[in-house]
Design a protein around this motif. Structure first.
Motif: not given
Length: 199
Positions: A56-72
């Motif tokens: 859960r935690r990394p996806f809650l970091i606003k800086l990381y979350a969009p890039f993590m989602s784009m990278a699937k």
């Protein structure tokens, strides 16, 4: 990640021969001492497609979350393992490598914590090898809870892939988990002894 490494006071060394290119598809499992472990994984990013499975935690970091989602990257926030398995299958069928932190969190005392079964179940179900990846020194560089970086030497070691077909029994994924944990524990202890001698 590469730019950040320029500002981190740490020297980097490989134990053994340079292991690249990594086998693919495969499940990579890595121990986790520090948030900076993620930055040293930048070394793997030029080695083909690697997809992270994170909690859960990394996806809650606003800086990381969009890039993590784009990278699937695969989000385990829901705890829905069947969904995680299906996503892993798709990535592995496309020739990707899927990376887990099998301890499901950072070690607080610098020792290898018990492993969760997820990555080993995925490897067995998808019939792809497990590649153990060991990192030492980041627990000195920036341990969990610390706010200041301490200069350190970082040691990396990628172990030989383990074929799940060679593991049998009533619960082969558990045997696979036990085997990998033992191998990584031995390597990490050896790495720590080497790092102690250099300080």
């Amino acid at each position: 990640m590469w730019c950040t490494r320029l500002f981190i006071p740490a020297s980097l060394s490989w134990e053994g021969a340079n292991p690249f290119p990594l086998q693919a598809p495969a499940v990579i499992v890595m121990n986790h001492y520090s948030i900076l472990d993620l930055y040293y994984l930048g070394l793997l990013l030029n080695d083909g497609d690697i997809v992270f499975v994170t909690q859960r935690r990394p996806f809650l970091i606003k800086l990381y979350a969009p890039f993590m989602s784009m990278a699937k990257y695969i989000d385990m926030r829901t705890g829905d393992f069947s969904s995680c398995l299906e996503q892993c299958k798709k990535h592995l069928e496309n020739g990707s490598r899927v990376l887990f932190f099998p301890e499901a969190g950072r070690s607080r005392d610098g020792t290898l914590q018990p492993f969760k079964s997820g990555p080993f179940w995925v490897a067995k179900e998808c019939n792809v090898p497990i590649i153990p990846f060991c990192i030492s020194g980041t627990d000195i560089l920036l341990p969990a809870g610390a706010r200041e970086i301490t200069p350190a030497q970082i040691s990396l070691h990628i172990l030989e892939p383990i074929d799940p077909e060679h593991v049998s029994g009533d619960f082969p994924h558990r045997m696979l988990k036990k085997t990998v944990h033992l191998q990584m524990k031995q390597v990490l202890e050896r790495q720590k002894n080497i790092l102690r001698k250099t300080h």
